[in-house]
Design an enzyme around this catalytic site. Structure first.
Site, mmCIF file in Angstrom:
data_model
loop_
_atom_site.group_PDB
_atom_site.id
_atom_site.type_symbol
_atom_site.label_atom_id
_atom_site.label_comp_id
_atom_site.label_asym_id
_atom_site.label_seq_id
_atom_site.Cartn_x
_atom_site.Cartn_y
_atom_site.Cartn_z
ATOM 1 N N LYS A 63 1.003 -1.230 -0.079
ATOM 2 C CA LYS A 63 -0.012 -0.152 -0.030
ATOM 3 C C LYS A 63 0.956 1.400 -0.013
ATOM 4 O O LYS A 63 0.619 2.187 -0.721
ATOM 5 C CB LYS A 63 -0.796 -0.013 1.209
ATOM 6 C CG LYS A 63 -1.454 1.378 1.738
ATOM 7 C CD LYS A 63 -2.256 1.314 2.812
ATOM 8 C CE LYS A 63 -1.489 1.584 4.160
ATOM 9 N NZ LYS A 63 -1.324 2.994 4.296
ATOM 10 N N ASN A 64 1.865 1.268 0.751
ATOM 11 C CA ASN A 64 2.903 2.481 1.012
ATOM 12 C C ASN A 64 3.747 2.734 -0.264
ATOM 13 O O ASN A 64 4.483 3.773 -0.297
ATOM 14 C CB ASN A 64 3.630 2.264 2.297
ATOM 15 C CG ASN A 64 2.715 2.786 3.460
ATOM 16 O OD1 ASN A 64 1.264 2.807 3.383
ATOM 17 N ND2 ASN A 64 3.104 2.658 4.636
ATOM 18 N N CYS A 124 -3.961 12.556 13.987
ATOM 19 C CA CYS A 124 -4.778 11.033 13.895
ATOM 20 C C CYS A 124 -4.314 10.403 15.241
ATOM 21 O O CYS A 124 -3.683 10.773 16.172
ATOM 22 C CB CYS A 124 -4.084 10.261 12.508
ATOM 23 S SG CYS A 124 -2.610 9.700 12.714
ATOM 24 N N ARG A 137 1.288 14.323 13.963
ATOM 25 C CA ARG A 137 1.743 14.185 12.444
ATOM 26 C C ARG A 137 1.757 15.506 11.584
ATOM 27 O O ARG A 137 0.698 15.428 10.595
ATOM 28 C CB ARG A 137 0.834 13.025 11.902
ATOM 29 C CG ARG A 137 1.136 11.627 12.528
ATOM 30 C CD ARG A 137 0.352 10.632 11.818
ATOM 31 N NE ARG A 137 1.195 10.117 10.632
ATOM 32 C CZ ARG A 137 0.853 9.029 10.066
ATOM 33 N NH1 ARG A 137 -0.383 8.186 10.368
ATOM 34 N NH2 ARG A 137 1.508 8.334 9.194
ATOM 35 N N ASP A 140 5.533 0.342 11.856
ATOM 36 C CA ASP A 140 4.011 -0.181 11.597
ATOM 37 C C ASP A 140 4.041 -1.670 11.781
ATOM 38 O O ASP A 140 2.978 -2.416 11.662
ATOM 39 C CB ASP A 140 4.319 -0.083 9.865
ATOM 40 C CG ASP A 140 3.776 1.120 9.438
ATOM 41 O OD1 ASP A 140 3.480 2.173 10.490
ATOM 42 O OD2 ASP A 140 3.643 1.488 8.366
ATOM 43 N N ARG A 173 -8.236 -0.424 5.450
ATOM 44 C CA ARG A 173 -7.490 0.464 4.664
ATOM 45 C C ARG A 173 -6.407 0.157 4.130
ATOM 46 O O ARG A 173 -5.763 0.608 3.211
ATOM 47 C CB ARG A 173 -7.229 1.703 5.959
ATOM 48 C CG ARG A 173 -8.361 2.748 6.209
ATOM 49 C CD ARG A 173 -7.815 3.650 6.732
ATOM 50 N NE ARG A 173 -6.443 4.031 6.292
ATOM 51 C CZ ARG A 173 -5.467 4.632 7.104
ATOM 52 N NH1 ARG A 173 -5.440 4.634 8.332
ATOM 53 N NH2 ARG A 173 -4.265 4.958 6.453
#
Ligand code: UD1
Length: 427
Positions: free
Chosen positions: A22-23, A119, A124, A311, A403
């Site tokens: 995804k990233n 968030c 951030r 992560d 997500r």
């Protein structure tokens, strides 16, 4: 809102294929704004953030085509672009929307991108992205919750020497993309070195960009007037691969993990080795994880790549609850990334939090209850904890996990986990 119902205690066995990262996919899609020609991307994971990015690009006048959405391949074509706006409604659901800022201003000299805001895991800010663009000649104002960026007289950005005060992944990606179309040379120092940055560099080069220094913290970009179309396949998701490695270890199972890049998993593989988990490399892109004979806790500190990824911290914490001894987990990247710990404690984990350090004593007998997912990776940590908990765990707010994890329920079911999705409208 959908929930997951998980009945713990099953050993996971079988083979799981890792999806695209995804990233990597998100900046690759944003990079398509840099050219009027089509950019075709493969190995795109079927996750919610990709759908959000395709809506955002369409809003910014790109044509996004795929056989169906979500799809594994997309072609993105942005014939022209004026006054690009990234609206709050989309940005608020995905902070990575900020990745459209660099390409949009480089391509059209003007961009309006909603400020992402904080968030759950921390404030951030995007100050480093903005300071670098200002150094490249952009005028930046933040008004009415939007970043209003423009290049005076509709000109091009200018190459600059940027030294990032702090390593930022999307900041590096944004400025890298902006620099490809700037006048002259841009030097990025203290740049992030994540594999997703290198993947973006490979795509940008295929589009005609001139970039040196991949895999190092100093990147040099010689701006060109135009970029062209390209075709690219994004790298495998190292966080998804890491999550399944831990799933195999924590459930006392045996998993074969295919289509991954073990070279991107160095810090986690080293840590699992210390903890007694054996991971074999069967083929260049296939790993097999076996249950540990004796799982022993050890300390871990999150760091920028090639260090231990923030992560994967929540997932590692789930493993630490099952390991013998004390594991001290230190989070250095985000200030508030232990929200999963209190939910694991409600399941019976023995964890104490002291600022940025979590001290986990194991092994603890976990028991199922109702828990809340607070962010994408925290949700994955809770799923792992639930897989070993006695009885039934109900995980609420799983939109967070949707997500970024493709078909996680189906992938775990195929490995023998007792997990189901309860749809908001049904059951
Ligand atoms: C990216 C990843 C995310 C991962 C994170 C850290 C994507 C889409 N997301 O997020 O999954 O958890 O890297 O590996 O790739 N910071 C500032 N000012 C800035 C930018 C960042 O102070 O302008 C701070 C952040 O608050 C944070 C740290 O720098 O404390 C690192 O953040 P950053 O690397 O920018 O994270 P993201 O790129 O948002």
């Amino acid at each position: 809102m959908d929930k997951f119902k998980i009945r713990g205690g099953k050993r996971l066995h079988g083979t799981v294929r890792i999806s695209g990262a995804k990233n990597s996919a998100l900046p690759a899609m944003a990079a398509a704004l840099l050219t009027s020609e089509p950019v075709t991307l493969h190995n795109i994971p079927k996750v919610r953030d990709i759908i959000t990015m395709s809506k955002l690009l369409a809003f910014m006048s790109a044509r996004v085509s795929a056989h169906e959405i979500p799809a594994e391949s997309y072609t993105i074509e942005t014939k022209s672009m004026n006054d690009a706006v990234a609206p709050y409604e989309l940005v608020k659901t995905m902070r990575a929307s900020i990745l459209t800022l660099g390409p949009a201003i480089a391509r059209s000299g003007v961009a309006h991108v909603s400020l992402p805001g904080g968030c759950a895991i921390g404030a951030r800010p995007v100050d480093l992205h903005l300071a670098a663009l200002e150094k490249m000649g952009a005028r930046i104002a933040t008004e009415h919750g939007y970043i209003q960026a423009s290049v005076p007289n509709g000109g091009r950005l200018k190459g600059a020497h940027i030294v990032f005060e702090k390593i930022t992944v999307t900041g590096t990606e944004n400025i890298l993309m902006a620099a490809t179309l700037a006048e002259g040379e841009t030097i990025l120092e203290n740049a992030a070195r994540e594999p997703e940055i290198t993947d973006l560099i490979h795509l940008l080069r295929k589009m005609g960009a001139v970039i040196h220094g991949e895999d190092t913290s100093t990147l040099r970009v010689r701006g060109v007037e135009k970029l062209h179309g390209a075709t690219h396949s994004v790298i495998p998701d190292r966080i998804e691969a890491g999550t399944f490695l831990i799933a195999g270890a924590i459930t006392d199972g045996e998993l074969t993990i295919t289509d991954c890049n073990p070279g991107h998993l160095g810090a986690l593989l080293a840590k699992l080795g210390t903890d007694g988990v054996s991971v074999e490399r069967l083929e260049p892109s296939t790993l097999r994880v076996h249950a540990a004979k004796r799982l022993v806790g050890s300390d871990v500190t999150t760091e920028e790549y090639p260090g231990f990824a923030t992560d994967i911290q929540a997932q590692y914490m789930a493993l630490a609850t099952q390991a013998e001894g004390t594991s001290v987990i230190t989070e250095t990247i985000f200030e508030n990334r232990f929200l999963h710990a209190s939910e694991m404690m409600r399941m019976g984990a023995n964890i104490s939090i002291d600022g940025r350090r979590a001290v986990v004593h194991g092994p603890a007998k976990l028991s199922g209850t109702t828990v809340q997912a607070s962010d994408l990776r925290a949700s994955a940590g809770l799923v792992l904890a639930a897989l070993v908990a006695e009885g039934e765990t109900l995980i609420e707010r799983v939109y967070h996990i949707d997500r970024g994890y493709e078909a996680i329920v189906e992938k775990l079911q195929a490995l023998g986990a007792d997990i189901e999705r309860l749809h908001a409208t049904g059951s």
